[in-house]
Design a protein around this motif. Structure first.
Motif, PDB file in Angstrom:
ATOM      1  N   ASP A  61      72.868  23.829  80.571  1.00 52.10           N
ATOM      2  CA  ASP A  61      72.894  23.795  79.118  1.00 52.10           C
ATOM      3  C   ASP A  61      73.672  22.591  78.596  1.00 52.10           C
ATOM      4  O   ASP A  61      73.168  21.813  77.789  1.00 52.10           O
ATOM      5  CB  ASP A  61      73.506  25.088  78.554  1.00 52.10           C
ATOM      6  CG  ASP A  61      72.627  26.297  78.811  1.00 52.10           C
ATOM      7  OD1 ASP A  61      71.410  26.118  79.013  1.00 52.10           O
ATOM      8  OD2 ASP A  61      73.158  27.423  78.822  1.00 52.10           O
ATOM      9  N   LYS A  62      74.936  22.416  79.077  1.00 57.68           N
ATOM     10  CA  LYS A  62      75.803  21.419  78.470  1.00 57.68           C
ATOM     11  C   LYS A  62      76.562  20.640  79.543  1.00 57.68           C
ATOM     12  O   LYS A  62      77.120  21.226  80.476  1.00 57.68           O
ATOM     13  CB  LYS A  62      76.798  22.089  77.518  1.00 57.68           C
ATOM     14  CG  LYS A  62      76.142  22.890  76.408  1.00 57.68           C
ATOM     15  CD  LYS A  62      77.154  23.693  75.613  1.00 57.68           C
ATOM     16  CE  LYS A  62      78.039  22.801  74.772  1.00 57.68           C
ATOM     17  NZ  LYS A  62      78.946  23.605  73.909  1.00 57.68           N
ATOM     18  N   LEU A  64      79.522  17.394  79.987  1.00 59.60           N
ATOM     19  CA  LEU A  64      80.581  16.651  79.314  1.00 59.60           C
ATOM     20  C   LEU A  64      81.043  15.528  80.231  1.00 59.60           C
ATOM     21  O   LEU A  64      81.422  15.779  81.379  1.00 59.60           O
ATOM     22  CB  LEU A  64      81.747  17.584  79.004  1.00 59.60           C
ATOM     23  CG  LEU A  64      82.982  17.003  78.328  1.00 59.60           C
ATOM     24  CD1 LEU A  64      82.665  16.614  76.878  1.00 59.60           C
ATOM     25  CD2 LEU A  64      84.139  18.006  78.364  1.00 59.60           C
ATOM     26  N   PHE A  83      70.007  18.345  81.222  1.00 58.17           N
ATOM     27  CA  PHE A  83      70.806  19.224  80.376  1.00 58.17           C
ATOM     28  C   PHE A  83      70.286  19.225  78.941  1.00 58.17           C
ATOM     29  O   PHE A  83      69.793  18.217  78.443  1.00 58.17           O
ATOM     30  CB  PHE A  83      72.272  18.787  80.396  1.00 58.17           C
ATOM     31  CG  PHE A  83      72.958  19.020  81.721  1.00 58.17           C
ATOM     32  CD1 PHE A  83      73.615  20.212  81.975  1.00 58.17           C
ATOM     33  CD2 PHE A  83      72.913  18.050  82.715  1.00 58.17           C
ATOM     34  CE1 PHE A  83      74.231  20.435  83.187  1.00 58.17           C
ATOM     35  CE2 PHE A  83      73.524  18.259  83.939  1.00 58.17           C
ATOM     36  CZ  PHE A  83      74.185  19.465  84.183  1.00 58.17           C
ATOM     37  N   GLN A  84      70.465  20.364  78.285  1.00 57.77           N
ATOM     38  CA  GLN A  84      70.035  20.457  76.896  1.00 57.77           C
ATOM     39  C   GLN A  84      70.923  19.631  75.973  1.00 57.77           C
ATOM     40  O   GLN A  84      70.449  19.092  74.968  1.00 57.77           O
ATOM     41  CB  GLN A  84      70.053  21.922  76.447  1.00 57.77           C
ATOM     42  CG  GLN A  84      69.037  22.799  77.175  1.00 57.77           C
ATOM     43  CD  GLN A  84      69.051  24.221  76.659  1.00 57.77           C
ATOM     44  OE1 GLN A  84      69.369  24.475  75.501  1.00 57.77           O
ATOM     45  NE2 GLN A  84      68.694  25.161  77.515  1.00 57.77           N
ATOM     46  N   GLU A  85      72.201  19.531  76.307  1.00 55.63           N
ATOM     47  CA  GLU A  85      73.137  18.749  75.496  1.00 55.63           C
ATOM     48  C   GLU A  85      74.074  17.978  76.417  1.00 55.63           C
ATOM     49  O   GLU A  85      74.598  18.531  77.386  1.00 55.63           O
ATOM     50  CB  GLU A  85      73.955  19.650  74.568  1.00 55.63           C
ATOM     51  CG  GLU A  85      74.951  18.889  73.701  1.00 55.63           C
ATOM     52  CD  GLU A  85      75.805  19.802  72.854  1.00 55.63           C
ATOM     53  OE1 GLU A  85      76.621  19.282  72.066  1.00 55.63           O
ATOM     54  OE2 GLU A  85      75.678  21.042  72.984  1.00 55.63           O
ATOM     55  N   VAL A  86      74.287  16.701  76.111  1.00 52.38           N
ATOM     56  CA  VAL A  86      75.187  15.848  76.876  1.00 52.38           C
ATOM     57  C   VAL A  86      76.157  15.204  75.890  1.00 52.38           C
ATOM     58  O   VAL A  86      75.739  14.602  74.895  1.00 52.38           O
ATOM     59  CB  VAL A  86      74.419  14.752  77.651  1.00 52.38           C
ATOM     60  CG1 VAL A  86      75.393  13.858  78.409  1.00 52.38           C
ATOM     61  CG2 VAL A  86      73.400  15.376  78.601  1.00 52.38           C
ATOM     62  N   VAL A  87      77.450  15.335  76.171  1.00 57.13           N
ATOM     63  CA  VAL A  87      78.475  14.767  75.303  1.00 57.13           C
ATOM     64  C   VAL A  87      79.242  13.709  76.094  1.00 57.13           C
ATOM     65  O   VAL A  87      79.787  13.997  77.168  1.00 57.13           O
ATOM     66  CB  VAL A  87      79.440  15.847  74.778  1.00 57.13           C
ATOM     67  CG1 VAL A  87      80.509  15.218  73.885  1.00 57.13           C
ATOM     68  CG2 VAL A  87      78.666  16.916  74.021  1.00 57.13           C
ATOM     69  N   ASN A 106      69.402  14.247  72.591  1.00 53.82           N
ATOM     70  CA  ASN A 106      70.313  15.324  72.996  1.00 53.82           C
ATOM     71  C   ASN A 106      71.637  14.797  73.554  1.00 53.82           C
ATOM     72  O   ASN A 106      72.422  15.555  74.128  1.00 53.82           O
ATOM     73  CB  ASN A 106      69.648  16.238  74.028  1.00 53.82           C
ATOM     74  CG  ASN A 106      69.301  15.514  75.324  1.00 53.82           C
ATOM     75  OD1 ASN A 106      69.059  14.313  75.320  1.00 53.82           O
ATOM     76  ND2 ASN A 106      69.274  16.249  76.422  1.00 53.82           N
ATOM     77  N   ASP A 144      84.070  25.584  74.977  1.00 50.25           N
ATOM     78  CA  ASP A 144      82.722  25.179  74.557  1.00 50.25           C
ATOM     79  C   ASP A 144      81.636  25.448  75.591  1.00 50.25           C
ATOM     80  O   ASP A 144      80.478  25.087  75.390  1.00 50.25           O
ATOM     81  CB  ASP A 144      82.708  23.692  74.182  1.00 50.25           C
ATOM     82  CG  ASP A 144      83.570  23.405  72.960  1.00 50.25           C
ATOM     83  OD1 ASP A 144      83.863  24.357  72.214  1.00 50.25           O
ATOM     84  OD2 ASP A 144      83.960  22.239  72.764  1.00 50.25           O
ATOM     85  N   TYR A 146      80.943  24.336  78.858  1.00 51.12           N
ATOM     86  CA  TYR A 146      80.266  23.249  79.577  1.00 51.12           C
ATOM     87  C   TYR A 146      79.968  23.663  81.017  1.00 51.12           C
ATOM     88  O   TYR A 146      80.836  24.172  81.723  1.00 51.12           O
ATOM     89  CB  TYR A 146      81.103  21.973  79.542  1.00 51.12           C
ATOM     90  CG  TYR A 146      81.022  21.278  78.206  1.00 51.12           C
ATOM     91  CD1 TYR A 146      79.946  20.449  77.907  1.00 51.12           C
ATOM     92  CD2 TYR A 146      81.986  21.485  77.232  1.00 51.12           C
ATOM     93  CE1 TYR A 146      79.835  19.840  76.667  1.00 51.12           C
ATOM     94  CE2 TYR A 146      81.893  20.873  75.988  1.00 51.12           C
ATOM     95  CZ  TYR A 146      80.811  20.046  75.717  1.00 51.12           C
ATOM     96  OH  TYR A 146      80.707  19.450  74.484  1.00 51.12           O
TER      97      TYR A 146
END
Length: 272
Positions: A61-62, A64, A83-87, A106, A144, A146
């Motif tokens: 999902d996430k 970091l 991944f659905q979200e990468v920060v 994303n 969050d 991750y």
């Protein structure tokens, strides 16, 4: 588009300029391009390690990334696909990086001092106060969820700009103060990483080597006496072939990498 335009119009905070973060990021970017051939084995090992770490995740999902920098050692395309979200987190991001990442909807950028002490060091450097080990311990992003957290070749770098900035002021820090401050930042970062529920990937240099061919002329320990747990991979990073930093020798880093950092082993360590 408008986010990118707003970024270009946003001034860089004064303390980041004063403490050399803007210049340092630009110099790192420039060196990476000048030394791209020498860096290639390190870049490939780092990217492969991150992809291996992603395969250990139970969910995707996430993700970091701490210390994304100019993105030389971060496989953004692969992470964006997995991944659905990468920060991507760093103390600042070059406009080139922001522009390049616009193709990945994303992928999100965060500007953050992961030590939590940079602004305070800037504010107190002229006051004559001693450079004390910080009481603050980072806890960013812990709630969050991750699945993958990556510390990308920043561990040894965390104390450098604060220490250099203080050393340029009238009252320089004593060597024992510098070591205690630097050691605490390294330990705090590792404690923080070990607090995440998801898989943690860590890459860090252990030593700086000054070399003439295969001969090591001088070596400098990078982590101020902090010893990482067993189980990591190791390789050499040809950071600066002569005359990039030194005119008469090549500068290399001995790097450790963990696709799954042994969090329990770190937290159960015995400090000496």
């Amino acid at each position: 588009m408008w986010d990118f335009i707003r970024y270009l119009a946003t001034p860089v905070p004064r303390h980041l300029k004063d403490m050399g973060y803007v210049q340092g990021m630009r110099e790192l970017d420039a060196r990476g391009h000048r030394c791209r051939v020498a860096w290639q084995p390190h870049v490939m090992r780092s990217r492969a390690l991150i992809i291996e770490a992603a395969e250990y995740c139970n969910r995707a999902d996430k993700a970091l990334i701490l210390g994304s920098g100019p993105l030389f050692d971060v496989p953004v395309a692969e992470l964006s696909w997995r991944f659905q979200e990468v920060v991507l987190v760093d103390i600042l991001h070059l406009w080139r990086v922001r522009s390049a990442l616009r193709r990945y909807p994303n992928v999100r950028l965060e500007c953050l001092d992961v030590t939590g002490v940079v602004r305070q060091v800037h504010a107190t450097a002229h006051s004559g106060q001693a450079l004390e080990p910080p009481d603050y311990k980072p806890d960013f992003f812990l709630e969050d969820g991750y699945d993958l957290v990556i510390s990308a070749n920043i561990l040894s770098q965390l104390p450098l700009s604060p220490v250099r900035y203080v050393s340029r002021q009238k009252d320089q820090a004593a060597p024992e103060q510098t070591k205690a401050f630097s050691r605490r930042l390294v330990i705090n970062h590792l404690d923080w990483l070990a607090s995440f529920d998801g898989n943690v990937c860590l890459m860090s240099d252990l030593e700086r080597l000054y070399c003439n061919g295969d001969d090591i002329l001088r070596r400098e320990e990078s982590l101020w006496g902090v010893t990482l747990p067993d189980g990591g991979q190791e390789w050499l990073w040809d950071l600066a072939p002569r005359p990039e930093i030194e005119t008469d020798c090549d500068v290399r880093h001995r790097v450790a990498g963990y696709a799954a950092f042994p969090k329990k082993a770190w937290l159960e360590r015995r400090e000496v």
